[in-house]
Design an enzyme around this catalytic site. Structure first.
Site, PDB file in Angstrom:
ATOM      1  N   ASN A 191       0.655  -1.243   0.019  1.00 24.18           N
ATOM      2  CA  ASN A 191      -0.129   0.182  -0.095  1.00 24.18           C
ATOM      3  C   ASN A 191       0.768   1.001   0.095  1.00 24.18           C
ATOM      4  O   ASN A 191       1.267   1.682   1.025  1.00 24.18           O
ATOM      5  CB  ASN A 191      -0.821  -0.058   1.206  1.00 24.18           C
ATOM      6  CG  ASN A 191      -1.903   1.240   1.213  1.00 24.18           C
ATOM      7  OD1 ASN A 191      -1.896   2.195   0.547  1.00 24.18           O
ATOM      8  ND2 ASN A 191      -2.793   1.140   2.165  1.00 24.18           N
TER       9      ASN A 191
ATOM     10  N   ARG B   2      -2.618  -2.085  -3.424  1.00 24.30           N
ATOM     11  CA  ARG B   2      -3.783  -1.260  -3.259  1.00 24.30           C
ATOM     12  C   ARG B   2      -3.710   0.025  -4.188  1.00 24.30           C
ATOM     13  O   ARG B   2      -2.611   0.999  -3.897  1.00 24.30           O
ATOM     14  CB  ARG B   2      -3.878  -0.861  -1.664  1.00 24.30           C
ATOM     15  CG  ARG B   2      -5.151  -0.043  -1.614  1.00 24.30           C
ATOM     16  CD  ARG B   2      -5.333   0.685  -0.148  1.00 24.30           C
ATOM     17  NE  ARG B   2      -6.144   1.367  -0.023  1.00 24.30           N
ATOM     18  CZ  ARG B   2      -6.339   2.351   0.804  1.00 24.30           C
ATOM     19  NH1 ARG B   2      -5.413   2.676   1.753  1.00 24.30           N
ATOM     20  NH2 ARG B   2      -7.692   3.090   0.970  1.00 24.30           N
TER      21      ARG B   2
ATOM     22  N   HIS C 258     -12.704   3.092  -0.283  1.00 22.87           N
ATOM     23  CA  HIS C 258     -12.676   2.072   0.937  1.00 22.87           C
ATOM     24  C   HIS C 258     -13.362   0.799   0.376  1.00 22.87           C
ATOM     25  O   HIS C 258     -13.877  -0.158   1.427  1.00 22.87           O
ATOM     26  CB  HIS C 258     -13.420   2.588   2.139  1.00 22.87           C
ATOM     27  CG  HIS C 258     -12.937   3.495   2.912  1.00 22.87           C
ATOM     28  ND1 HIS C 258     -13.273   4.637   3.605  1.00 22.87           N
ATOM     29  CD2 HIS C 258     -11.464   3.906   3.384  1.00 22.87           C
ATOM     30  CE1 HIS C 258     -12.572   5.523   4.204  1.00 22.87           C
ATOM     31  NE2 HIS C 258     -11.346   4.957   3.885  1.00 22.87           N
TER      32      HIS C 258
ATOM     33  N   ARG D  47     -11.462  15.729   7.187  1.00 25.46           N
ATOM     34  CA  ARG D  47     -12.138  16.201   6.225  1.00 25.46           C
ATOM     35  C   ARG D  47     -13.695  16.502   6.500  1.00 25.46           C
ATOM     36  O   ARG D  47     -14.346  15.881   7.577  1.00 25.46           O
ATOM     37  CB  ARG D  47     -12.396  15.162   5.238  1.00 25.46           C
ATOM     38  CG  ARG D  47     -10.779  14.868   4.558  1.00 25.46           C
ATOM     39  CD  ARG D  47     -10.958  13.585   3.411  1.00 25.46           C
ATOM     40  NE  ARG D  47     -10.051  12.699   3.597  1.00 25.46           N
ATOM     41  CZ  ARG D  47      -9.953  11.616   3.281  1.00 25.46           C
ATOM     42  NH1 ARG D  47     -11.010  11.002   2.956  1.00 25.46           N
ATOM     43  NH2 ARG D  47      -8.885  10.721   3.454  1.00 25.46           N
TER      44      ARG D  47
ATOM     45  N   GLU E 110      -7.955  -5.221   5.088  1.00 32.79           N
ATOM     46  CA  GLU E 110      -7.720  -4.902   3.779  1.00 32.79           C
ATOM     47  C   GLU E 110      -6.953  -5.814   3.186  1.00 32.79           C
ATOM     48  O   GLU E 110      -6.859  -6.020   1.986  1.00 32.79           O
ATOM     49  CB  GLU E 110      -7.829  -3.524   3.696  1.00 32.79           C
ATOM     50  CG  GLU E 110      -8.990  -2.669   4.097  1.00 32.79           C
ATOM     51  CD  GLU E 110      -8.541  -1.110   4.092  1.00 32.79           C
ATOM     52  OE1 GLU E 110      -8.316  -0.822   5.211  1.00 32.79           O
ATOM     53  OE2 GLU E 110      -9.168  -0.359   3.382  1.00 32.79           O
TER      54      GLU E 110
END
Ligand code: ADP
Length: 409
Positions: free
Chosen positions: A27, A101, A190, A250, A395
């Site tokens: 990743n 990823r 996601h 965010r 993940e």
């Protein structure tokens, strides 16, 4: 490695396990690289993290198969150097495939795909949709290609799982030409996490399928998805990961008129507004303290009013979104909480469910409180119309699985 320093010798474990035919999951982010090497049967893994890339403090922290935690400093080291070092560390385990990823697969990719020259050029081209992430992801693919040209690589896109959304969910009500010519639409992110936790819940629930799940991935980034029979039907993130829920830094949804208003009122540029909405908002912006929920929760418990408001807003917005996403589901089996907040903050889960009180959700406060620190389980009462699950996301495991499936291993 002779230049590796033990971080905590007491973490060494006597147990010696095997990493048979492992898959390397990479990743590559904008300033960090995470990796996991996962055995064929997924029972064993070792992990590591290269962080502060490009800075004097750049370093790789990793765990050996024996459980020893080590660290290598690579002052000023960037992605290429960090990846070279990581691959050196892992060479001894003879990984058979690499899964990456990749954040954005645009409209083109609805599932994982084996890397070839075309795929690599597509990952690079799609930087228009993910300017910080896709270029770093491409660097990872090229670094592996340069050192191990014969090892098969697969890219697993964060957006791919959401490609099953129907137009009614993925289009924005703006002129069609912007969709047709510029691909302006909702993509969602996601995806690997939403796919993993919903598949897992469908495996372990007693309810006969097909299932309709609302998944709430609540970490630093937060998103919620409506999933029916294994397919994403709607999700809270959009063209970019800024849309939807309130997050660590965010804002999530704001009035699109905010941009022009701030420009007129304060003379802010679009770049300044973008930075404010991405990096200075969310839990941090409201609490004025931190993007980390633990810090905000502690301050709230000590009476900090803005911290209390930040938590209330966060929970209200998640509950409101989940309620609206339920409209996408033909049947509503349950809600799944995951991510650092979803897996650990029982009080936030309870607040979110309180926002959804009209759904008749009933749960055990004790069972909810017990589901923290990586435990998996459900906490609804027997007569609740909706199941409630905490499922720690994984993940890396999902990327390893999709990598092997794509390669037919
Ligand atoms: P990322 O999106 O970076 O992978 P994580 O999924 O690790 O992030 O989630 C990070 C968030 O989880 C932070 O807001 C952190 O405060 C929160 N978190 C982690 N542990 C706890 C805890 N025990 N209680 C409350 N919040 C927690």
């Amino acid at each position: 490695m002779s230049d590796a320093t033990p971080v905590n010798a007491s973490d060494q474990s006597a147990e010696h396990t095997q990493l048979t035919n492992p898959t390397l999951v990479l990743n590559c982010g904008s300033s960090s690289i995470k990796y996991a090497l996962i055995s064929e049967d997924k029972s064993t893994r070792i992990t590591g993290l290269a962080e502060n890339l490009g800075l004097d403090t750049a370093r790789i922290k990793y765990t050996t198969l024996e459980g020893e935690k080590l660290e290598i400093t690579i002052p000023g080291g960037r992605h290429e150097l960090a990846l070279k070092k990581i691959l050196e560390l892992l060479e001894q385990y003879q990984f058979v495939a690499v899964g990456h990823r990749v954040v954005h697969g645009g409209r083109e990719y609805s599932k994982a795909v084996r890397v070839d020259e075309h795929v690599l050029s597509e990952v690079k081209r799609l930087k228009i949709l993910a300017p910080l992430h896709n270029p770093a992801n491409a660097l990872g693919i090229e670094a592996v290609q340069a050192i191990y040209p014969d090892i098969p690589q697969v890219v697993v896109f964060d957006t791919a799982f959401h490609q099953t959304m129907p137009p009614v969910a993925y289009r924005y009500p703006i002129p069609s030409v912007l969709y047709e010519e510029e691909k302006i639409r909702r993509y969602g992110f996601h995806g690997t996490s939403h796919a993993y936790v919903s598949e897992r819940a469908s495996q372990i629930t007693d309810t006969k399928g097909p299932h309709g799940w609302l998944t709430a991935h609540l970490g630093n980034g937060c998103s919620a998805t409506a999933i029916y029979d294994g397919e994403s039907l709607d999700t809270s993130m959009g063209l970019t990961p800024l849309e939807g829920l309130m997050m660590g830094t965010r804002s999530g949804d704001v009035d699109p008129g905010l941009h022009i208003h701030l420009k007129r009122l304060l003379g802010m540029s679009l770049e300044e507004i973008d930075k404010m909405l991405n990096s200075e908002s969310g839990l941090l912006g409201i609490s004025g303290l931190s993007n980390d929920l633990r810090t905000v929760e502690q301050a709230a418990n000590e009476g900090h009013k803005d911290a209390q408001l930040a938590i209330e807003m966060f929970s209200y917005r998640v509950g409101k979104y989940l309620a609206s996403l339920s409209c996408a589901l033909p049947v509503f089996t349950g809600i799944i909480f995951t991510g650092g907040i979803g897996e650990n903050s029982a009080t936030t889960r309870a607040r979110i469910l309180d926002v959804m009180r009209h759904f008749g959700v009933k749960f055990s406060a004790d069972k909810n409180k017990a589901l923290v620190g990586g435990s998996e389980g459900s906490f609804q009462d027997d007569d609740s119309p909706v199941e409630l699950w905490v499922i720690p996301t994984d993940e890396e495991r999902q990327i390893a699985k999709e990598t092997r499936q794509t390669l037919g291993l």
